[in-house]
Every structure is written in C-alpha cells, then in structure tokens.
Design a protein around this motif. Sequence first.
Motif, short mmCIF file in Angstrom:
data_model
loop_
_atom_site.label_atom_id
_atom_site.label_comp_id
_atom_site.label_asym_id
_atom_site.label_seq_id
_atom_site.Cartn_x
_atom_site.Cartn_y
_atom_site.Cartn_z
N THR A 163 0.83 -1.20 0.00
CA THR A 163 0.00 0.00 0.00
C THR A 163 0.87 1.25 0.00
OG1 THR A 163 -0.17 -0.15 2.40
CG2 THR A 163 -1.96 -1.11 1.12
N PRO A 164 0.31 2.39 -0.42
CA PRO A 164 1.09 3.63 -0.47
C PRO A 164 1.62 4.01 0.91
CG PRO A 164 -0.96 3.86 -1.70
CD PRO A 164 -1.05 2.57 -0.95
N PRO A 165 2.74 4.72 0.97
CA PRO A 165 3.29 5.17 2.26
C PRO A 165 2.25 5.99 3.04
CG PRO A 165 4.87 5.55 0.49
CD PRO A 165 3.60 5.12 -0.16
N GLY A 166 2.18 5.74 4.34
CA GLY A 166 1.25 6.47 5.18
C GLY A 166 -0.15 5.92 5.22
N SER A 167 -0.39 4.78 4.51
CA SER A 167 -1.72 4.19 4.50
C SER A 167 -2.10 3.69 5.88
CB SER A 167 -1.79 3.02 3.50
OG SER A 167 -1.53 3.46 2.19
N ALA A 168 -3.39 3.82 6.21
CA ALA A 168 -3.85 3.39 7.53
C ALA A 168 -3.98 1.88 7.61
CB ALA A 168 -5.20 4.04 7.83
N LEU A 169 -4.11 1.23 6.46
CA LEU A 169 -4.30 -0.22 6.43
C LEU A 169 -3.19 -0.89 5.65
CD1 LEU A 169 -8.11 -0.25 5.53
CD2 LEU A 169 -7.09 -0.38 7.81
N PRO A 170 -2.81 -2.13 6.01
CA PRO A 170 -1.76 -2.84 5.29
C PRO A 170 -2.27 -3.55 4.05
CG PRO A 170 -2.48 -4.14 7.14
CD PRO A 170 -3.25 -2.85 7.22
N GLY A 171 -3.58 -3.58 3.85
CA GLY A 171 -4.15 -4.25 2.68
C GLY A 171 -5.62 -3.92 2.58
N GLY A 172 -6.31 -4.59 1.64
CA GLY A 172 -7.73 -4.36 1.48
C GLY A 172 -8.07 -3.01 0.87
N MET A 173 -7.14 -2.45 0.09
CA MET A 173 -7.37 -1.13 -0.49
C MET A 173 -7.55 -1.18 -2.01
SD MET A 173 -4.75 1.14 1.85
CE MET A 173 -5.37 2.69 1.21
N GLY A 174 -7.66 -2.39 -2.55
CA GLY A 174 -7.88 -2.52 -3.98
C GLY A 174 -6.67 -2.24 -4.84
N VAL A 175 -5.49 -2.25 -4.24
CA VAL A 175 -4.25 -1.97 -4.97
C VAL A 175 -3.71 -3.28 -5.56
CG1 VAL A 175 -1.92 -1.04 -4.79
CG2 VAL A 175 -3.76 -0.06 -3.41
N ARG A 176 -3.27 -3.22 -6.81
CA ARG A 176 -2.71 -4.39 -7.49
C ARG A 176 -1.20 -4.24 -7.62
NH1 ARG A 176 -4.32 -6.17 -13.50
NH2 ARG A 176 -2.12 -6.63 -13.48
N PHE A 177 -0.50 -5.37 -7.68
CA PHE A 177 0.91 -5.31 -8.06
C PHE A 177 1.07 -6.00 -9.41
CE2 PHE A 177 0.70 -9.33 -5.70
CZ PHE A 177 1.48 -10.19 -6.45
N ASP A 178 2.21 -5.82 -10.03
CA ASP A 178 2.47 -6.40 -11.34
C ASP A 178 2.68 -7.91 -11.19
OD1 ASP A 178 3.30 -7.13 -13.86
OD2 ASP A 178 5.03 -5.78 -13.93
N TRP A 179 1.75 -8.69 -11.70
CA TRP A 179 1.84 -10.15 -11.53
C TRP A 179 3.09 -10.73 -12.19
CZ3 TRP A 179 -3.72 -10.05 -13.70
CH2 TRP A 179 -4.60 -9.60 -12.69
N ALA A 180 3.64 -10.03 -13.15
CA ALA A 180 4.86 -10.51 -13.82
C ALA A 180 6.04 -10.61 -12.85
CB ALA A 180 5.23 -9.60 -14.99
N LEU A 181 5.95 -9.90 -11.72
CA LEU A 181 7.03 -9.97 -10.73
C LEU A 181 7.20 -11.38 -10.18
CD1 LEU A 181 6.34 -6.66 -8.76
CD2 LEU A 181 8.14 -7.08 -10.45
N LEU A 182 6.15 -12.19 -10.26
CA LEU A 182 6.23 -13.56 -9.75
C LEU A 182 6.87 -14.53 -10.74
CD1 LEU A 182 2.68 -13.86 -8.10
CD2 LEU A 182 4.86 -13.38 -6.96
N ASP A 183 7.09 -14.09 -11.97
CA ASP A 183 7.63 -14.98 -13.00
C ASP A 183 8.98 -15.55 -12.57
OD1 ASP A 183 5.44 -14.37 -14.51
OD2 ASP A 183 6.50 -13.17 -16.00
N GLY A 184 9.09 -16.86 -12.58
CA GLY A 184 10.36 -17.52 -12.29
C GLY A 184 10.76 -17.53 -10.84
N PHE A 185 9.94 -16.97 -9.96
CA PHE A 185 10.30 -16.94 -8.54
C PHE A 185 10.08 -18.32 -7.92
CE2 PHE A 185 9.19 -16.02 -4.01
CZ PHE A 185 10.43 -15.52 -3.63
N ARG A 186 11.06 -18.77 -7.15
CA ARG A 186 10.96 -20.06 -6.49
C ARG A 186 10.32 -19.85 -5.12
NH1 ARG A 186 16.34 -23.61 -7.07
NH2 ARG A 186 14.84 -25.12 -6.24
N HIS A 187 9.06 -20.15 -5.02
CA HIS A 187 8.31 -19.89 -3.79
C HIS A 187 8.78 -20.82 -2.67
CE1 HIS A 187 5.57 -17.54 -6.27
NE2 HIS A 187 5.54 -18.55 -7.10
#
Length: 212
Positions: A133-157
């Motif tokens: 979430t953006p800096p200073g947000s009151a909540l750590p999640g649940g704000m409808g913000v997406r990240f770039d799913w391509a960042l997970l490409d090739g990552f060994r979970h």
Amino acid sequence: MPTTAKICGLSTPTTLDAAVAGGASHVGLNFFAPSPRHVDFEQAAGLAARTPPHVARVGVFVDPTDELIDHAVAAGRLDAVQLHDTAPDRAAAIRARTRLEVWAAIPIRTRADLDGARRYAQAADRLLYDAKTPPGSALPGGMGVRFDWALLDGFRHPLPWALSGGLDPANVADAIRRTGAALVDVSSGVESGPGVKERDRIAAFLVAVEGA
C-alpha cells in the motif's frame, strides 16, 4: 488442481452465506480494529457458527498481541492466522503457541520485495502475496491496490502461496492464468464501499475463479 478462493473481511451472516454457497474454500474474519471490515468477538462467534466444517476460518491480524489472538481464536474457531506487518520470529512464536496454520502477508511493489518471502520459510505455512500500500496508508491491505503479476515470474516460492491485491470478478481469471495461483484472496474487490460486501459480487468472483 482447481484454484480455490478466500473471501476476506466478511462481517455479516448474509455475505458469509454467499461465500459458502458460492464455493469459497476459506473465509476471512478481520480482527484489526482500524479496518472497516473489523469484527468484534461476538460477531466472529456468530459468523463462525454459520461456517460449515469444510470451509476454513482465517483470522486476519496486524502484529497482534497474544491476548488478541487468544480471544479471536476462541471466538472465531479459527483454523488459520493471517499476519500482516509481523516479523518472522514473532510469526514463528505465534505458530508454535497456537499450533494453527500461519499465513504471512508479503507486501509487493518491486521484485526485490519478494526477498522478504524467504524470511518466512521456517516461520509460516503459507505466503500471501499482496500489493504494497502507499506510504502512510492506515491499512496494510484491502485497499484494492494491485501489483504487477509478472514480478512472480520464475520466482521459487519457499512455501505454498496465495495471490491477493486488487483482485475482482473482472480480473481474477486472468490473474489465475497469468500466475498459476492455487488460492486467490479478495476483499475490497467484492465490495460496493469500504467494508460493504455485496452478495452478487461475491458470487461473480467465485464463478470467475471456477471458470479460470
């Protein structure tokens, strides 16, 4: 394996029933007081009583005290604990103390943020990749913000994982196809306003997951 879904931040019997009827594998009860999705222990107990045994109850916490967890686990009959802003050693201690499944939320904006996932390899049972979430947000999640799913490409979970952050009925099928997520998590994406879940949106989300 078909993808399953967690409907998070449920606070009313009607919307919990919609999640169960639609085939959700998990329901989330939020115990973070500043959240518009927060439930008290009495509400949690009522919702837990409506949840059938085949649907897992996940409590959502932000760096919680032992006292809060104890009351929430008892009231919500929790099967798992989802932790935000909680250090790995604290997550490990909660896991040992409660003997419940622990999910560690990993906030992501850049590929470097995924490095944090490895820190939980011995401390949690599942990772929840969420948008940072953006800096200073009151909540750590649940704000409808997406990240770039391509960042997970090739990552060994290092652990089993779930995808969260900005998912909704319109994009969840694409998210599943793009990332291969075995579990997806939605909160604001099935709401008409902060904390106001809609039965039809829950149903549409679960239909989209099933059809992905």
